[in-house]
Scaffold this active site. Structure first.
Site, PDB file in Angstrom:
ATOM      1  N   GLY A   1     -70.642 -23.529  92.500  1.00 16.50           N
ATOM      2  CA  GLY A   1     -70.848 -24.918  92.898  1.00 16.50           C
ATOM      3  C   GLY A   1     -70.065 -25.940  92.109  1.00 16.50           C
ATOM      4  O   GLY A   1     -70.324 -27.144  92.224  1.00 16.50           O
ATOM      5  N   THR A   2     -69.094 -25.504  91.319  1.00 15.28           N
ATOM      6  CA  THR A   2     -68.342 -26.458  90.496  1.00 15.28           C
ATOM      7  C   THR A   2     -67.605 -27.489  91.355  1.00 15.28           C
ATOM      8  O   THR A   2     -67.625 -28.684  91.066  1.00 15.28           O
ATOM      9  CB  THR A   2     -67.329 -25.742  89.587  1.00 15.28           C
ATOM     10  OG1 THR A   2     -66.549 -24.834  90.373  1.00 15.28           O
ATOM     11  CG2 THR A   2     -68.029 -24.971  88.485  1.00 15.28           C
ATOM     12  N   GLY A   3     -66.929 -27.020  92.416  1.00 19.28           N
ATOM     13  CA  GLY A   3     -66.172 -27.946  93.254  1.00 19.28           C
ATOM     14  C   GLY A   3     -67.059 -28.943  93.968  1.00 19.28           C
ATOM     15  O   GLY A   3     -66.764 -30.141  94.015  1.00 19.28           O
ATOM     16  N   CYS A   4     -68.175 -28.455  94.514  1.00 15.16           N
ATOM     17  CA  CYS A   4     -69.122 -29.341  95.197  1.00 15.16           C
ATOM     18  C   CYS A   4     -69.681 -30.370  94.228  1.00 15.16           C
ATOM     19  O   CYS A   4     -69.770 -31.566  94.538  1.00 15.16           O
ATOM     20  CB  CYS A   4     -70.267 -28.523  95.799  1.00 15.16           C
ATOM     21  SG  CYS A   4     -69.774 -27.237  96.952  1.00 15.16           S
TER      22      CYS A   4
ATOM     23  N   LYS B   1     -57.310 -29.776  91.145  1.00 16.73           N
ATOM     24  CA  LYS B   1     -58.123 -29.100  90.135  1.00 16.73           C
ATOM     25  C   LYS B   1     -57.478 -27.781  89.705  1.00 16.73           C
ATOM     26  O   LYS B   1     -57.202 -26.929  90.535  1.00 16.73           O
ATOM     27  CB  LYS B   1     -59.526 -28.850  90.685  1.00 16.73           C
ATOM     28  CG  LYS B   1     -60.244 -30.131  91.116  1.00 16.73           C
ATOM     29  CD  LYS B   1     -61.585 -29.847  91.769  1.00 16.73           C
ATOM     30  CE  LYS B   1     -61.441 -29.054  93.033  1.00 16.73           C
ATOM     31  NZ  LYS B   1     -62.709 -28.915  93.783  1.00 16.73           N
TER      32      LYS B   1
ATOM     33  N   THR C   1     -70.509 -20.538  87.211  1.00 13.33           N
ATOM     34  CA  THR C   1     -69.654 -21.626  87.696  1.00 13.33           C
ATOM     35  C   THR C   1     -69.814 -21.857  89.195  1.00 13.33           C
ATOM     36  O   THR C   1     -68.970 -22.515  89.809  1.00 13.33           O
ATOM     37  CB  THR C   1     -68.185 -21.320  87.382  1.00 13.33           C
ATOM     38  OG1 THR C   1     -67.841 -20.040  87.939  1.00 13.33           O
ATOM     39  CG2 THR C   1     -67.929 -21.303  85.879  1.00 13.33           C
TER      40      THR C   1
END
Length: 264
Positions: free
Chosen positions: A206-209, A173, A204
């Site tokens: 929590g984007t990865g989760c 990412k 933004t």
């Protein structure tokens, strides 16, 4: 039969990341979500004030309790905290061969470290090799490979080395890139570019989760890996674009955007 997904991660008291974000995302995709909590955090949109890890024995008991009864069509891991927990999770999941998405959570959006340094080797050697997909961002990939990955050239150069760690596929990412973001998917057979416009927003958290949870939910529903990644990428873009300010810092993405705008 209802698709089912399990998340193994930390609890975010602010509700924007971790277990809470994963379950909200599973719900958006109409997937039954169960959870194994690895850590309890005191956090909000401004950052992580404190956290305590759950004992490895209780984590193992949670995994067995859920999978022996409810089961899961796909599993996601997030914050694991230390080497002993990573080894416990890896040993437990080897007995349940379903799609596994490993989000190698190391640092929170606020910059707070969520994985002790000596646990990186356990993550690299124990959990990554049994993953169907790993989803590192650029700082996480840099730690996994022990070198700086900070532009498109080094992203492309990192793909083969990330795959050599043993996962079947990698989603690297590039939200930390300067300019427009770029995500790269590779599975040893193909490399896909996932590009989007950068959205000017502080919301933004929590984007990865959320990204990894959306992929997990789609895999649980029977999607192939490439389709799951592409659909999740589109979902995350809209979730960021429609996010509203909840607190005074980095507020969470809008996990419900597709519930109101389209039928999944």
């Amino acid at each position: 039969m209802r698709a089912k997904a399990l998340t193994i991660a930390g609890s975010d008291s602010g509700g924007g990341a971790g277990i809470q974000a994963d379950l909200k995302t599973f719900h958006t995709y109409q997937v039954y979500g169960s959870s194994v909590i690895t850590a309890i955090t005191a956090q909000n949109t401004l950052g992580v004030q404190a956290f305590e890890l759950v004992s490895p024995s209780l984590i193992e008991r949670q995994i067995v309790a859920v999978l022996a009864d409810i089961g899961a069509d796909a599993i996601k891991t997030g914050m694991l905290g230390n080497a002993t927990i990573i080894e416990t999770v890896a040993n437990s999941l080897r007995r349940y061969p379903v799609a596994l998405v490993v989000d190698p959570v190391m640092v929170a959006k606020s910059g707070d470290r969520l994985l002790v340094e000596d646990a990186v080797q356990a993550l690299r050697e124990q959990l990554v090799p049994i993953a169907s997909l790993i989803t590192p961002n650029l700082p996480e990939a840099s730690v996994l490979l022990g070198r700086e990955i900070d532009d498109e050239r080094t992203m492309y150069a990192a793909l083969d080395d990330l795959l050599k760690l043993g996962a079947k596929a990698v989603l690297l990412k590039g939200g930390h890139l300067k300019g427009q973001p770029l995500d790269l998917f590779a599975d040893g057979q193909q490399v896909l570019e996932l590009r989007s416009e950068r959205i000017d927003t502080p919301n933004t958290h929590g984007t990865g989760c959320t990204y990894a949870a959306a992929i997990t939910a789609l895999l649980a529903r029977g999607a192939d890996l490439v389709s799951a990644v592409c659909q999740a990428h589109a979902f995350l873009y809209e979730a960021i674009a429609s996010a509203e300010s909840i607190g005074a810092g980095h507020s969470p993405v809008n996990h419900w955007v597709w519930l109101s705008e389209r039928t999944v």
